[in-house]
Design a protein around this motif. Structure first.
Motif: not given
Length: 93
Positions: A36-37, A62-70, A75-79
């Motif tokens: 899902x992530x 829009x991508x299901x993350x209500x907390x922009x910091x999280x 995103x940083x860990x993934x990309x």
């Protein structure tokens, strides 16, 4: 997709979350949550490029993350870079 979750998926197929999770892991080698992530973060990558007027917080939401910091940490860990840096790098390419 914001409404995507293990509990919702399990309810859709009339199985317990534990059963679905184990079956998914056996079939794919990945957890449902990780999958899902991945879907959400791939959608974020697309939105960052195709919708440059969206703020990072709007992309996150829009991508299901209500907390922009999280969202930014995931995103940083993934990309390997922040969403803002990703957008800048792709824009200059």
């Amino acid at each position: 997709h914001p409404e995507l979750s293990l509990a919702r998926l399990a309810a859709k197929v009339h199985r317990s979350a534990n059963y679905l999770s184990e079956l998914f892991r056996i079939q794919t080698g990945s957890s449902v949550t990780r999958y899902i992530h991945t879907l959400r973060l791939e959608e974020a990558r697309r939105l960052l490029i195709e919708k440059p007027k969206l703020t990072i917080a709007e992309v996150a939401e829009k991508c299901g993350y209500p907390d922009p910091g999280y969202f930014t940490r995931r995103f940083h860990r993934y990309v390997g870079c922040s969403p803002l840096q990703y957008r800048k790098n792709r824009k200059s390419s």
